[in-house]
Design a protein around this motif. Sequence first.
Motif, PDB file in Angstrom:
ATOM      1  N   ASP A  32       0.823  -1.215   0.000  1.00  0.00           N
ATOM      2  CA  ASP A  32       0.000   0.000   0.000  1.00  0.00           C
ATOM      3  C   ASP A  32       0.856   1.264   0.000  1.00  0.00           C
ATOM      4  N   ILE A  33       1.863   1.308   0.854  1.00  0.00           N
ATOM      5  CA  ILE A  33       2.710   2.500   0.990  1.00  0.00           C
ATOM      6  C   ILE A  33       3.548   2.725  -0.264  1.00  0.00           C
ATOM      7  N   SER A  34       4.089   1.650  -0.822  1.00  0.00           N
ATOM      8  CA  SER A  34       5.004   1.785  -1.967  1.00  0.00           C
ATOM      9  C   SER A  34       4.271   2.094  -3.269  1.00  0.00           C
ATOM     10  N   GLY A  35       3.007   1.696  -3.366  1.00  0.00           N
ATOM     11  CA  GLY A  35       2.264   1.894  -4.598  1.00  0.00           C
ATOM     12  C   GLY A  35       2.699   0.971  -5.733  1.00  0.00           C
ATOM     13  N   ARG A  36       3.381  -0.116  -5.391  1.00  0.00           N
ATOM     14  CA  ARG A  36       3.839  -1.038  -6.423  1.00  0.00           C
ATOM     15  C   ARG A  36       3.554  -2.470  -5.988  1.00  0.00           C
ATOM     16  N   GLU A  37       3.532  -3.381  -6.964  1.00  0.00           N
ATOM     17  CA  GLU A  37       3.419  -4.794  -6.634  1.00  0.00           C
ATOM     18  C   GLU A  37       4.799  -5.285  -6.237  1.00  0.00           C
ATOM     19  N   LEU A  38       4.900  -5.842  -5.042  1.00  0.00           N
ATOM     20  CA  LEU A  38       6.189  -6.336  -4.561  1.00  0.00           C
ATOM     21  C   LEU A  38       6.595  -7.558  -5.374  1.00  0.00           C
TER      22      LEU A  38
END
Length: 157
Positions: free
Chosen positions: A142-148
């Motif tokens: 959520d915080i990063s805005g990317r798919e890990l």
Amino acid sequence: MIRSFTPFFQWFAATDWFMRVGPRVLPKFDRVLRRLAGSRLLSGGPLPTLVLTSTGAKTGLPRGVPLVCRPEPDGALLVVGSNFGQDRHPAWSANLLKTPEARVGFGGREFGVTAVLLTGAERAAVWPGLIEQWPVYDRYTDISGRELRVFRLIPMH
């Protein structure tokens, strides 16, 4: 005993302060602990940990990094490129994309692995288990805005 502190570690790892400071402090702290106690101390921690040595994508030099992992029944290991919730993927994941062959130190052994980036249905199949092990991955997403990125490290035989 350390496992009883897992809820605290999960809470702490999800704090804004840790996500800012962790990337600068934790790798140095981990190197000192490993130098002093070897893998004995950290392997008994709240999460299974390995040391991944990959080939630097830009430098071509060996790069070692400690990572939380999830062992699979067949001996493969799953690792997640959370990068403490930062908005960019960790360097080690770029290294594996360029050169999937790497070395792993885990469980008192060192061995070669081939890294496979999991996508689509394969990634979806392992994600619930990763979240069960370390719920903080959802916050980092959520915080990063990317798919890990999720990699399966398959031991070479």
